[in-house]
Design a protein around this motif. Structure first.
Motif, PDB file in Angstrom:
ATOM      1  N   UNK A 128       0.835  -1.208   0.000  1.00  0.00           N
ATOM      2  CA  UNK A 128       0.000   0.000   0.000  1.00  0.00           C
ATOM      3  C   UNK A 128       0.869   1.257   0.000  1.00  0.00           C
ATOM      4  N   UNK A 129       0.329   2.413  -0.390  1.00  0.00           N
ATOM      5  CA  UNK A 129       1.084   3.666  -0.284  1.00  0.00           C
ATOM      6  C   UNK A 129       1.555   3.892   1.149  1.00  0.00           C
ATOM      7  N   UNK A 130       2.760   4.426   1.301  1.00  0.00           N
ATOM      8  CA  UNK A 130       3.373   4.498   2.629  1.00  0.00           C
ATOM      9  C   UNK A 130       2.569   5.353   3.607  1.00  0.00           C
ATOM     10  N   UNK A 131       1.770   6.300   3.089  1.00  0.00           N
ATOM     11  CA  UNK A 131       0.992   7.163   3.973  1.00  0.00           C
ATOM     12  C   UNK A 131      -0.451   6.698   4.110  1.00  0.00           C
ATOM     13  N   UNK A 132      -0.704   5.426   3.838  1.00  0.00           N
ATOM     14  CA  UNK A 132      -2.085   4.951   3.772  1.00  0.00           C
ATOM     15  C   UNK A 132      -2.824   5.064   5.103  1.00  0.00           C
ATOM     16  N   UNK A 133      -2.109   4.981   6.209  1.00  0.00           N
ATOM     17  CA  UNK A 133      -2.787   5.070   7.511  1.00  0.00           C
ATOM     18  C   UNK A 133      -3.356   6.455   7.781  1.00  0.00           C
ATOM     19  N   UNK A 134      -2.907   7.446   7.005  1.00  0.00           N
ATOM     20  CA  UNK A 134      -3.425   8.804   7.170  1.00  0.00           C
ATOM     21  C   UNK A 134      -4.645   9.068   6.302  1.00  0.00           C
ATOM     22  N   UNK A 135      -4.942   8.140   5.394  1.00  0.00           N
ATOM     23  CA  UNK A 135      -6.025   8.376   4.438  1.00  0.00           C
ATOM     24  C   UNK A 135      -7.366   7.920   5.001  1.00  0.00           C
ATOM     25  N   UNK A 136      -8.420   8.515   4.486  1.00  0.00           N
ATOM     26  CA  UNK A 136      -9.768   8.119   4.858  1.00  0.00           C
ATOM     27  C   UNK A 136     -10.238   6.977   3.969  1.00  0.00           C
ATOM     28  N   UNK A 137     -10.997   6.064   4.570  1.00  0.00           N
ATOM     29  CA  UNK A 137     -11.620   5.013   3.791  1.00  0.00           C
ATOM     30  C   UNK A 137     -12.833   5.578   3.066  1.00  0.00           C
TER      31      UNK A 137
END
Length: 434
Positions: A128-137
């Motif tokens: 996944x993109x490295x900043x995925x935990x910052x993104x909204x579902x």
């Protein structure tokens, strides 16, 4: 071993993974960023790991991977399960004891400490993109799909509490028809009952299937009602009673966004110790049959295939397993893939195709070992060094007096001479793309 068979067998091992020089070139920090990735041959610091928790919803135990429904800040049931893979030295803890993924029931809520894939090219789960935990579902939930899906530590609730010196303090229960809710806080064990004002209360459900452990007894709700400890119906204060809980998730009535369920209650230390002992014995039998994993630190090459190898045994095992590694002991050694699958032996069995040798030294490095490492280094001499036994590569090793058994088909890689990395099964395509 006949020469043609040996040549074919070494060719297979060469195809299984990149050469040691390629692995060691992996950088643990990407240029111009603060992004951290574990590096081959080094145990990553726990403080660099990303922490989250969620429900185990799928397990591919043979490939040491699965999926977790990660808890975010929204409606838990709507979060798509996220794939994870155990790092080769990644540790699993269940009931306060060493475990394998196959030991953990689906639905168990787990605490995760994980990193970005060390080498995305050979990740066994989607990258996944490295900043995925910052993104909204798609539902606006943040943190429910972290890119940190290569796990250093996976532990259930009682394991997490014991490692952190925590307990659950039961405040109040409400009971009707053998099911209900318990209000509790997770807080340091050293605090007096209800003395931690910073601990937030959590409401958890329980039902007639919840197991209640006391000493050697497994109790039912009806037993606690008969003793007068719990009411037959209604509410009762539990005065901050300290317990350990097994936590799962199940659909909840009333449109509650996130509410977890109690699978087990351990009322005293004796009950928890008994559960840990049972799990420890199960895991010891597993390691005896699959061999101890280790990381090759260095190889001193001799003549005609001889070599002296230094390796570090992985951590998280019962102490008695490490005690079996003694100086002058005969050992069998196989190269393994990052999933810890044997890559040498195939249908012939791991012992028949293994390198053999003698333990020259067994030493404990000073200080605390990083998580994932036992801190125990071994040196052994072998007269058959193979491509699978190179610096930064992973091996499995067993003392000669451990059981000589064959692996089930899903737990080894075929050595027929035409193996490629994409032949590991199933491929990452088994994970849905939401």
């Amino acid at each position: 071993m006949k020469l043609p068979l040996l040549v074919a067998f070494l060719c297979v091992l060469t195809a299984v993974a990149p050469a040691a020089g390629e692995e060691s070139s992996t950088k643990n920090k990407e240029p111009g960023t603060g992004i951290f990735r574990p590096e081959a041959g080094k145990f990553p610091p726990l403080e660099k790991a990303h922490s989250y928790r969620g429900e185990l919803v799928f397990v591919d135990h043979a490939n040491r991977r699965g999926s977790i429904r990660v808890q975010g800040n929204g409606v838990f049931r709507r979060n798509e399960p996220q794939p994870f893979a155990m790092l080769p030295y990644g540790m699993v803890r269940y009931h306060g004891a060493p475990a394998d993924l196959r030991d953990i029931p689906l639905g168990t809520v787990l605490h995760v400490r994980a990193f970005l894939p060390p080498d995305p090219k050979i990740s066994s789960v989607p990258v996944l993109p490295v900043d995925n935990k910052e993104k909204r579902s798609s539902y606006g939930d943040i943190g429910a799909a972290p890119a940190e899906n290569h796990v250093l530590l996976l532990e259930d609730e009682p394991s997490h509490c014991q490692r952190g010196g925590l307990v659950w303090r039961l405040k109040e229960l409400e009971l009707k028809n053998n099911e209900g809710t318990i209000v509790a806080t997770r807080e340091p064990k050293a605090d007096s009952a209800g003395g931690n004002s910073k601990a937030s209360e959590e409401t958890l459900t329980f039902d007639a299937a919840t197991r209640i452990w006391r000493g050697r007894e497994c109790l039912e709700i009806a037993d606690l009602i008969a003793e007068g400890a719990w009411p037959a119906s209604g509410k009762k204060s539990l005065d901050g009673q300290a317990v350990l809980l097994g936590v799962t998730w199940k659909p909840t009535l009333g449109g509650v966004f996130t509410r977890f369920h109690i699978s087990d209650i351990w009322l005293d230390d004796a009950a928890m110790q008994r559960a840990a002992k049972n799990q420890t014995e199960r895991h010891k039998a597993f390691i005896h049959s699959r061999w101890m994993p280790a990381w090759v630190y260095s190889v001193e090459y001799g003549k005609f295939g001889r070599a002296t190898v230094t390796a570090t045994l992985f951590g998280g095992m019962d102490a008695s397993l490490y005690d079996d590694f003694k100086k002058d002991l005969q050992v069998f050694v196989n190269g393994v893939e990052n999933t810890l699958k044997h890559t040498e032996g195939g249908t012939a069995g791991p012992t028949q195709m293994a390198s053999r040798g003698t333990l020259l030294d067994v030493t404990k490095t000073p200080g605390d070992a990083p998580l994932g490492s036992s801190g125990i280094q071994i040196r052994f001499e072998t007269d058959l060094i193979t491509e699978g036994i190179r610096p930064t590569r992973i091996i499995r090793i067993r003392p000669a007096d451990w059981p000589d058994v064959h692996m089930p088909r899903e737990e080894y890689l075929n050595s027929g001479g035409n193996f490629s990395h994409e032949d590991r099964f199933p491929t990452p395509d088994i994970f849905p793309k939401y």
